[in-house]
Scaffold this motif. Structure first.
Motif, PDB file in Angstrom:
ATOM      1  N   ILE A 129     -13.126   4.816  -5.369  1.00  0.00           N
ATOM      2  CA  ILE A 129     -13.247   3.397  -5.724  1.00  0.00           C
ATOM      3  C   ILE A 129     -13.588   3.349  -7.213  1.00  0.00           C
ATOM      4  O   ILE A 129     -14.398   4.148  -7.687  1.00  0.00           O
ATOM      5  CB  ILE A 129     -14.386   2.734  -4.908  1.00  0.00           C
ATOM      6  N   ILE A 172     -15.621   8.541  -1.755  1.00  0.00           N
ATOM      7  CA  ILE A 172     -16.177   8.487  -0.398  1.00  0.00           C
ATOM      8  C   ILE A 172     -15.346   9.356   0.524  1.00  0.00           C
ATOM      9  O   ILE A 172     -14.168   9.592   0.273  1.00  0.00           O
ATOM     10  CB  ILE A 172     -16.272   7.042   0.157  1.00  0.00           C
ATOM     11  N   THR A 222      -9.965  -3.537   6.693  1.00  0.00           N
ATOM     12  CA  THR A 222     -11.008  -2.976   5.820  1.00  0.00           C
ATOM     13  C   THR A 222     -10.880  -3.499   4.386  1.00  0.00           C
ATOM     14  O   THR A 222     -11.877  -3.668   3.697  1.00  0.00           O
ATOM     15  CB  THR A 222     -10.959  -1.436   5.804  1.00  0.00           C
ATOM     16  N   GLY A 223      -9.629  -3.752   3.939  1.00  0.00           N
ATOM     17  CA  GLY A 223      -9.427  -4.301   2.594  1.00  0.00           C
ATOM     18  C   GLY A 223     -10.065  -5.686   2.489  1.00  0.00           C
ATOM     19  O   GLY A 223     -10.686  -6.022   1.485  1.00  0.00           O
ATOM     20  N   LYS A 242     -13.134  10.236   3.470  1.00  0.00           N
ATOM     21  CA  LYS A 242     -12.179   9.468   4.264  1.00  0.00           C
ATOM     22  C   LYS A 242     -12.252   9.928   5.717  1.00  0.00           C
ATOM     23  O   LYS A 242     -12.280  11.139   5.977  1.00  0.00           O
ATOM     24  CB  LYS A 242     -10.791   9.751   3.707  1.00  0.00           C
ATOM     25  N   THR A 243     -12.301   8.986   6.644  1.00  0.00           N
ATOM     26  CA  THR A 243     -12.257   9.387   8.053  1.00  0.00           C
ATOM     27  C   THR A 243     -10.783   9.511   8.453  1.00  0.00           C
ATOM     28  O   THR A 243      -9.895   8.958   7.787  1.00  0.00           O
ATOM     29  CB  THR A 243     -12.940   8.338   8.965  1.00  0.00           C
ATOM     30  N   SER A 247      -9.960  -0.888  -4.826  1.00  0.00           N
ATOM     31  CA  SER A 247     -10.606  -0.719  -3.523  1.00  0.00           C
ATOM     32  C   SER A 247     -10.396   0.649  -2.917  1.00  0.00           C
ATOM     33  O   SER A 247     -11.252   1.154  -2.200  1.00  0.00           O
ATOM     34  CB  SER A 247     -10.086  -1.794  -2.566  1.00  0.00           C
ATOM     35  N   SER A 248      -9.247   1.269  -3.189  1.00  0.00           N
ATOM     36  CA  SER A 248      -9.016   2.600  -2.629  1.00  0.00           C
ATOM     37  C   SER A 248      -7.925   3.307  -3.417  1.00  0.00           C
ATOM     38  O   SER A 248      -6.901   2.712  -3.729  1.00  0.00           O
ATOM     39  CB  SER A 248      -8.638   2.516  -1.147  1.00  0.00           C
ATOM     40  N   ASN A 294      -9.212   8.215  10.787  1.00  0.00           N
ATOM     41  CA  ASN A 294      -8.607   7.021  11.395  1.00  0.00           C
ATOM     42  C   ASN A 294      -7.949   6.117  10.357  1.00  0.00           C
ATOM     43  O   ASN A 294      -8.298   6.145   9.192  1.00  0.00           O
ATOM     44  CB  ASN A 294      -9.676   6.197  12.117  1.00  0.00           C
ATOM     45  N   ASP A 349       0.845  -1.194   0.000  1.00  0.00           N
ATOM     46  CA  ASP A 349       0.000   0.000   0.000  1.00  0.00           C
ATOM     47  C   ASP A 349       0.880   1.245   0.000  1.00  0.00           C
ATOM     48  O   ASP A 349       1.982   1.213   0.567  1.00  0.00           O
ATOM     49  CB  ASP A 349      -0.898  -0.005   1.255  1.00  0.00           C
ATOM     50  N   PHE A 359     -13.748  -5.299   2.476  1.00  0.00           N
ATOM     51  CA  PHE A 359     -14.148  -4.782   1.162  1.00  0.00           C
ATOM     52  C   PHE A 359     -14.237  -5.929   0.148  1.00  0.00           C
ATOM     53  O   PHE A 359     -15.222  -6.051  -0.589  1.00  0.00           O
ATOM     54  CB  PHE A 359     -13.141  -3.725   0.699  1.00  0.00           C
ATOM     55  N   ASN A 404      -5.626  -2.394  -4.497  1.00  0.00           N
ATOM     56  CA  ASN A 404      -5.652  -0.950  -4.232  1.00  0.00           C
ATOM     57  C   ASN A 404      -4.821  -0.285  -5.343  1.00  0.00           C
ATOM     58  O   ASN A 404      -4.343  -0.946  -6.270  1.00  0.00           O
ATOM     59  CB  ASN A 404      -5.155  -0.633  -2.812  1.00  0.00           C
TER      60      ASN A 404
HETATM   61  N1  LIG Z   1      -9.885   6.060   6.331  1.00  0.00           N
HETATM   62  C1  LIG Z   1     -10.960   5.519   5.748  1.00  0.00           C
HETATM   63  N2  LIG Z   1     -12.125   6.213   5.712  1.00  0.00           N
HETATM   64  C2  LIG Z   1     -13.237   5.698   5.145  1.00  0.00           C
HETATM   65  N3  LIG Z   1     -13.287   4.483   4.562  1.00  0.00           N
HETATM   66  C3  LIG Z   1     -12.163   3.729   4.551  1.00  0.00           C
HETATM   67  C4  LIG Z   1     -10.941   4.214   5.149  1.00  0.00           C
HETATM   68  N4  LIG Z   1      -9.988   3.260   4.989  1.00  0.00           N
HETATM   69  C5  LIG Z   1     -10.587   2.250   4.320  1.00  0.00           C
HETATM   70  N5  LIG Z   1     -11.884   2.527   4.057  1.00  0.00           N
HETATM   71  C6  LIG Z   1     -12.877   1.662   3.360  1.00  0.00           C
HETATM   72  O1  LIG Z   1     -12.270   0.410   3.146  1.00  0.00           O
HETATM   73  C7  LIG Z   1     -12.200   0.112   1.745  1.00  0.00           C
HETATM   74  C8  LIG Z   1     -10.902  -0.619   1.463  1.00  0.00           C
HETATM   75  O2  LIG Z   1      -9.828   0.280   1.621  1.00  0.00           O
HETATM   76  P1  LIG Z   1      -8.415  -0.149   2.146  1.00  0.00           P
HETATM   77  O3  LIG Z   1      -8.547  -0.816   3.462  1.00  0.00           O
HETATM   78  O4  LIG Z   1      -7.532   1.031   2.080  1.00  0.00           O
HETATM   79  O5  LIG Z   1      -8.053  -1.222   1.027  1.00  0.00           O
HETATM   80  P2  LIG Z   1      -6.708  -2.014   0.797  1.00  0.00           P
HETATM   81  O6  LIG Z   1      -6.459  -2.825   2.048  1.00  0.00           O
HETATM   82  O7  LIG Z   1      -7.031  -2.859  -0.392  1.00  0.00           O
HETATM   83  O8  LIG Z   1      -5.653  -0.998   0.568  1.00  0.00           O
HETATM   84  C9  LIG Z   1     -12.345   1.448   1.042  1.00  0.00           C
HETATM   85  O9  LIG Z   1     -12.967   1.302  -0.232  1.00  0.00           O
HETATM   86  C10 LIG Z   1     -13.241   2.208   2.008  1.00  0.00           C
HETATM   87  O10 LIG Z   1     -14.584   1.848   1.742  1.00  0.00           O
END
Ligand SMILES: Nc1ncnc2c1ncn2[C@@H]1O[C@H](COP(=O)(O)OP(=O)(O)O)[C@@H](O)[C@H]1O
Ligand SMILES: Cc1ncc(COP(=O)(O)O)c(CN)c1O
Length: 230
Positions: free
Chosen positions: A194, A211, A221-222, A213-214, A181-182, A216, A117, A225, A145
């Motif tokens: 996305i 979307i 989350t990946g 981004k928060t 995914s991001s 945090n 990443d 997703f 990603n």
């Molecule tokens: N900081 C964040 N704020 C809001 N949504 C997030 C955030 N980080 C991840 N996500 C959600 O999780 C999904 C996968 O993102 P991420 O975890 O960065 O993927 P990867 O692990 O493939 O890099 C994003 O499409 C989003 O929906």
């Protein structure tokens, strides 16, 4: 539609939620019957100071699938794979896909090609050509990603035009659906994008979504997703 049945080959952590701990329950909520193979059993995810636990070998993976096969219980509608840490394990996953497709030629293989990443690789670099040349062509859906998309296509992605160029390369490798995914592309660091694209029967459907981004940083989350693109 036949009853959806997933084989999910991903990490297990005792504490917290990544890998199968992130994916299995949401898939069950979506109505999937889920069989899980834990590719590792770790105390916690790798972002902590220490990690203890066990890693499943490719031989052990083959053994588990053989057990299913000998009992004739390896019919799946979907296969989901996530983080893989070694060349030999990834090669064994290719064999598993082929075996499951002999049983069900319509098997949908959802692959999260976890490699890194934000410019940082966290798997051995030898995995890149295997994903590129062997796994992406076998996958029905991939969920890289932005950095992983660059690794799979050898394209530096600076804008949306580059994104669709990369997606096109991935389709040409044989993958029907690509979901990025991001991605953080614009000047606004509070936005995550996305991108999704499907080629079926010569028709191409694309969509993109921004979307908020928060602040945090999340782990797992990946994996969540990837389980939600089914
Ligand atoms: N900081 C964040 N704020 C809001 N949504 C997030 C955030 N980080 C991840 N996500 C959600 O999780 C999904 C996968 O993102 P991420 O975890 O960065 O993927 P990867 O692990 O493939 O890099 C994003 O499409 C989003 O929906
Ligand atoms: C063991 C393990 N499995 C899977 C993941 C993937 O997490 P994410 O969904 O945030 O990419 C991690 C995060 N480093 C991990 O440590």
């Amino acid at each position: 539609m036949e009853d959806p049945r997933v084989l999910s080959i991903q990490s297990h952590v005792v504490s917290g939620y990544v890998g199968n701990k992130s994916a299995v329950f949401p898939l069950q909520l979506l109505g999937f019957e889920v069989d899980a193979i834990n590719s590792v059993q770790f105390s916690n995810h790798t972002g902590y100071n220490t990690v203890k636990g066990q890693i499943l070998t490719e031989k052990e993976l083959a053994e588990l699938v053989q057990g299913l096969s000998e009992n004739n219980i390896e019919y799946y509608t979907h296969l989901l794979t996530g983080y893989v840490g070694s060349v030999s394990f990834l090669n064994q996953i290719s064999s598993v896909v082929k075996h499951l497709r002999e049983k069900n030629p319509n098997l949908i293989y959802v692959c999260d090609p976890v490699m890194g990443d934000s410019g940082k690789l966290y798997v051995p670099k030898e995995l890149i050509p295997i994903y590129k040349n062997f796994i992406v062509p076998l996958a029905t859906i991939i969920t890289p990603n932005l950095f992983e998309t660059e690794l799979l296509t050898d394209i530096t992605i600076k804008n949306v035009v580059d994104v669709w160029k990369a997606v096109d390369i991935l389709h040409k490798k044989g993958c029907e659906t690509v979901v990025i995914s991001s991605a953080e592309l614009g000047d606004d660091s509070s936005i995550l994008s996305i991108f999704a694209s499907t080629v079926k029967d010569k028709s191409l459907k694309k969509l993109s979504m921004d979307i908020k981004k928060t602040a945090n940083k999340f782990t797992g989350t990946g994996d969540l997703f990837a389980s939600s693109v089914f």
